[in-house]
Scaffold this active site. Structure first.
Site, PDB file in Angstrom:
ATOM      1  N   CYS A 256       0.822  -1.213   0.000  1.00 56.67           N
ATOM      2  CA  CYS A 256       0.000   0.000   0.000  1.00 56.67           C
ATOM      3  C   CYS A 256       0.854   1.259   0.000  1.00 56.67           C
ATOM      4  O   CYS A 256       0.325   2.362  -0.132  1.00 56.67           O
ATOM      5  CB  CYS A 256      -0.940  -0.024   1.196  1.00 56.67           C
ATOM      6  SG  CYS A 256      -1.456  -1.692   1.639  1.00 56.67           S
TER       7      CYS A 256
ATOM      8  N   CYS B 217     -13.113   0.279   7.829  1.00 60.58           N
ATOM      9  CA  CYS B 217     -12.268  -0.203   6.727  1.00 60.58           C
ATOM     10  C   CYS B 217     -12.406   0.704   5.514  1.00 60.58           C
ATOM     11  O   CYS B 217     -13.513   1.121   5.168  1.00 60.58           O
ATOM     12  CB  CYS B 217     -12.694  -1.603   6.310  1.00 60.58           C
ATOM     13  SG  CYS B 217     -12.747  -2.795   7.661  1.00 60.58           S
TER      14      CYS B 217
ATOM     15  N   LYS C 181     -10.088   6.111   3.927  1.00 57.01           N
ATOM     16  CA  LYS C 181     -11.391   5.653   4.397  1.00 57.01           C
ATOM     17  C   LYS C 181     -12.529   6.094   3.482  1.00 57.01           C
ATOM     18  O   LYS C 181     -13.422   5.305   3.171  1.00 57.01           O
ATOM     19  CB  LYS C 181     -11.625   6.201   5.824  1.00 57.01           C
ATOM     20  CG  LYS C 181     -12.992   5.926   6.398  1.00 57.01           C
ATOM     21  CD  LYS C 181     -13.184   4.445   6.602  1.00 57.01           C
ATOM     22  CE  LYS C 181     -14.633   4.006   6.658  1.00 57.01           C
ATOM     23  NZ  LYS C 181     -15.227   3.826   5.329  1.00 57.01           N
TER      24      LYS C 181
ATOM     25  N   HIS D 220      -9.046   3.906  -1.616  1.00 55.46           N
ATOM     26  CA  HIS D 220      -7.692   3.374  -1.469  1.00 55.46           C
ATOM     27  C   HIS D 220      -7.345   2.406  -2.600  1.00 55.46           C
ATOM     28  O   HIS D 220      -7.277   1.201  -2.396  1.00 55.46           O
ATOM     29  CB  HIS D 220      -7.562   2.690  -0.101  1.00 55.46           C
ATOM     30  CG  HIS D 220      -6.207   2.138   0.200  1.00 55.46           C
ATOM     31  ND1 HIS D 220      -5.035   2.710  -0.256  1.00 55.46           N
ATOM     32  CD2 HIS D 220      -5.821   1.044   0.922  1.00 55.46           C
ATOM     33  CE1 HIS D 220      -4.006   1.984   0.175  1.00 55.46           C
ATOM     34  NE2 HIS D 220      -4.457   0.978   0.882  1.00 55.46           N
TER      35      HIS D 220
END
Ligand SMILES: [Zn+2]
Ligand SMILES: [Zn+2]
Lengths: 390, 129, 390, 129
Positions: free
Chosen positions: C85, C213, C335, C339
């Site tokens: 990430c 998440c 969030k 992402h």
């Protein structure tokens, strides 16, 4: 002036490692390079690791972290670089930039790939074939039924048609590289083959047969880069990187001007010769990317070892054999030493460094060596030129 | 036809309709095949759809003996790069007898139903055989 | 002194791009950055592109080549960087090194990911979940049934136990970030949520529920880096990168000293503050890696915005909201902005640059901004500090 | 037991035999779990096998409600990090009632047959329940 030296190299045996995972192969190669450089783990300030597709073959991404972790060098930064079969050539280049930036004195570079066997995922030839195809255009090459050997076969057919290159020229390259690998204990194959065997092997993608193709190998390679000013602290045989270049090309063959030459290789080579202030005739020894025999033949031409179209002639004259004018792939090349994709670029540096130091298996007389690392069917090419300085 | 963007999806939607489409650069006139949002020749973003006649010649080829899983049923089969008469080139399966394929062969676009998809391919021009 | 400026930024909308592939998203973001910098394609001398796992989600590797190809910048070198990430944080850092090396004046960096939808491979939640897990330890985390949300859930449980952090603190972060995203047209979600909704969502990995998440998003981001000396040719609002650092940690949580703090983030932040010659209190605005709400809370502590254990208090006091002492994730964060893994690091730079220029959606007063990009569960962290100079 | 190398494969071979094994550094004494060829604490390459008692405490945990495909049949299930009494920690499935799991729980190593594999897991120590 890049001001970068190579002070250590290491590699695993290339071949099948049924019991080892990616991280374990990586650690083995890295430790060898560290010991060769006579530095300690703490001396490493950054790491760049090439790997093509650990996600595909071992279901493991985040390679930088896992390679730093298993080598016990956390919190040292570790970057994973992917440029298909040129992944570790590109990682090496990032390492060169890192030292040239002035932010680091000592950097670890390398590459690793598990393509076939392994305790975590057991691959087969079909799966490995599909994995290699990830380096080609998914939408316009993979989707049309083209395989990775097929890409180079398209180049071979075109080269044969344009220049009269014969299947025999390709097979002679396989024979040469198997001969060079025969004495190399780290090579995937340690057996010579005859021209007849090479000519008559099972067809993979016409006109390329099994002996025109490199094997699926597992393996890892590593090198320690150091600010050239500091290299004498570690060794008396100083090897400088006098050129480090990279170029790209379209991923798909059909969008290129030519199928008989790689533009990325020509551009990277021209820039490298310029950076090193030398000409192609000054190269004493070369490691070229012979994922397929035709790739080595085209490399001769792209690197200026002969004129365009005369690669076959160069082979016929034996000039790229040990003892010839410009020995190529003295370690056996990808063809016989093996091709764990991500490890290949730095494994070439391993051989060049060994040759320039006078420590090679098939030692030749050399002061300047070149490594030519191709990604995919030429979508990437990195060129590094190394020189022994005294 | 400008409503479709110069995307991979558009290319394959046209294939489904039996059309081989590229993008023609409005700045330099270069014909991009496959279609591209940015001209490969000059970097311009201005383009219009361009339909190919489908006629061309075989520039180079291979015969795939070890196929990917999806194409298993077809092997051995020919894949080639076809240079269309309009100047652009594209990779596709070539419908030809294995022992008759050669560089320079005159070809015309064709389509093949395979595993629920319409595959782009080329066949030998009738007049020739 | 790094001597690197950011002269252009661009990003796609984050969210679902049913009709676009990786290369197409990349081109969209890159062109926006190029136009923002008012340079032409020919000015780009090298490119570094972060992508986590295009092999997994689109069956496409060799990302450097395909990104150079579709942007029509061949034969310019293009490197793909993977650090889970933190892939584009690491790509940005390679771009910084490239300019600092003196070999390049103008470099394109960015990132891209297609995680869910797309014309080439259609993924579902289970497949995407498995894809994300590639960032964790295959042998000792994935193999034990742990998921990616599970990793951060382990941290959340530990943080709650050690410091008395409440579920409500986490939910407040989700509420804040959704609020910030609500006006951001490039965000995946443009809707505010209530604390009740955030508290009572469907459980994913206890104690983290759906609203703790980040979503699976598609998207791309890009930035143009320039030798700082030359930046004034292109713009009057000069944004310098005054720190660029990266650190690693063990890939598996169980080999770390602490589960309530990321060592990679602490080390990278300390080095960054030192490089920039500033302290954490000098940061006016921060983009932090809130892949899960607990990650943002821990980031406050790791970056020194509050003392260890006081992240919950900082939230309660509203200090990280717009108008607070140190606004965090003014664009909505991972969030709510979304992402697309490989794109996230440079998308943070997009927001920081917009804020420092005074062009942001949720504009705050800021001269110095920090971007904190975490790979996996902290196996990698990159920190970049940007400053507007006049 | 030195004949096995400090590899992932060796770890899982031992698991099959019902042994939880790490490597003890011969230089600094640090016990590496999982086994490692290079000591995490000091970087030494010299090690010997070390067998854990299997007793430990739950350091942290999560309850997986959205599982990976392979673990679908088990969900919801607990995964935790267990700190063994010898000092090392490891991630594994925790056999406990969902509403009884808590940090500090005394655990002992256990194994679970699942889809043809022997999975490492931990269960609550008898004396406690
Ligand atoms: Zn044009
Ligand atoms: Zn030790």
């Amino acid at each position: 002036m890049l001001n970068v030296a190579v002070i250590g190299v290491g590699m695993t045996k290339f071949g099948r490692h049924e019991n080892k995972t990616i991280r374990e192969l990586w650690v083995e190669a890295a430790i060898k390079a560290i010991e060769d450089a006579k530095i300690s783990l703490k001396d490493i300030q950054a790491a760049f690791i090439g790997c093509f597709s650990s996600e595909w073959w071992e279901h493991q991404g985040h390679l930088g972290s896992i390679c730093a972790d298993w080598l016990s060098i956390c919190p040292t930064s570790a970057v994973r670089v992917e440029n298909a079969c040129a992944s570790s050539g590109a990682a090496l280049r990032c390492g060169v930039l890192a030292i040239a930036s002035g932010l680091y004195d000592i950097v670890l570079v390398g590459g690793v790939e598990k393509m076939y066997s392994g305790p975590r995922k057991l691959s087969d030839t079909a799966y490995a074939t599909e994995g290699l195809a990830l380096a080609s255009d998914e939408a316009y090459e993979q989707a049309q039924g083209l395989t990775f050997p097929g890409l180079y076969a398209l180049m071979a057919t075109a080269h044969m048609h344009k220049y009269g290159t014969k299947k025999e020229h390709l097979s002679k390259i396989a024979v040469k590289n198997h001969k060079n690998a025969a004495k190399n204990p780290l090579a995937h194959f340690q057996k010579e083959i005859t021209l007849e065997e090479a000519m008559n092997a099972r067809m993979i993608a016409y006109p390329l047969n099994l002996y025109d193709c490199c094997p699926f190998s597992d393996g890892a390679s590593a090198a320690i880069l150091c600010k050239a000013d500091l290299a004498r602290r570690f060794t008396d045989t100083i090897i400088h990187i006098i050129a480090s270049t990279q170029a790209s090309d379209t991923i798909a063959l059909h969008n290129r001007e030519s199928y008989v030459s790689l533009r990325s290789a020509r551009v990277a080579a021209q820039e490298a010769y310029k950076m090193a202030k030398i000409e192609s005739k000054d190269i004493d020894i070369a490691e070229v990317h012979d994922c397929f025999t035709i790739a080595e033949l085209i490399a001769y031409e792209d690197l200026g070892f002969c004129k365009p179209g005369e690669g076959g002639k160069l082979i016929d004259e034996g000039e790229t054999e040990i003892g010839g004018r410009i020995p190529v792939n003295t370690d056996g090349g990808l063809k016989a030493k093996g091709h764990p994709v991500g490890a290949t670029g730095v494994a070439m540096i391993y051989e060049i460094v060994k040759q320039l130091r006078g420590e090679a298996i098939n030692q030749v007389k050399a002061e300047i060596g070149l490594a030519h690392n191709v990604g995919g069917s030429g979508g990437t090419c990195t060129i590094h030129i190394l020189k022994r300085v005294s | 036809m400008q409503e479709r963007d110069a995307s991979i999806q558009s290319f394959y939607e046209f294939i489904k309709e039996g059309k081989l489409m590229g993008t023609k650069c409005l700045k330099c006139g270069y014909i991009n095949l496959p279609p591209r949002p940015i001209c490969q020749a000059c970097g311009s973003k201005d383009w219009e759809w361009f339909q190919f006649s489908g006629k061309g010649k075989l520039e180079t080829y291979t015969i795939i003996h070890v196929p990917p899983a999806k194409f298993k049923d077809l092997a051995p089969y020919i894949v080639g790069i076809v240079k269309l008469i309009e100047g652009s080139s594209i990779t596709a399966i070539i419908k030809s007898k294995l022992d008759e394929v050669k560089i320079g062969l005159d070809l015309i676009v064709d389509y093949m139903e395979y595993k629920g998809e319409k595959l782009l391919c080329f066949k030998v021009e009738e007049s020739q055989s």
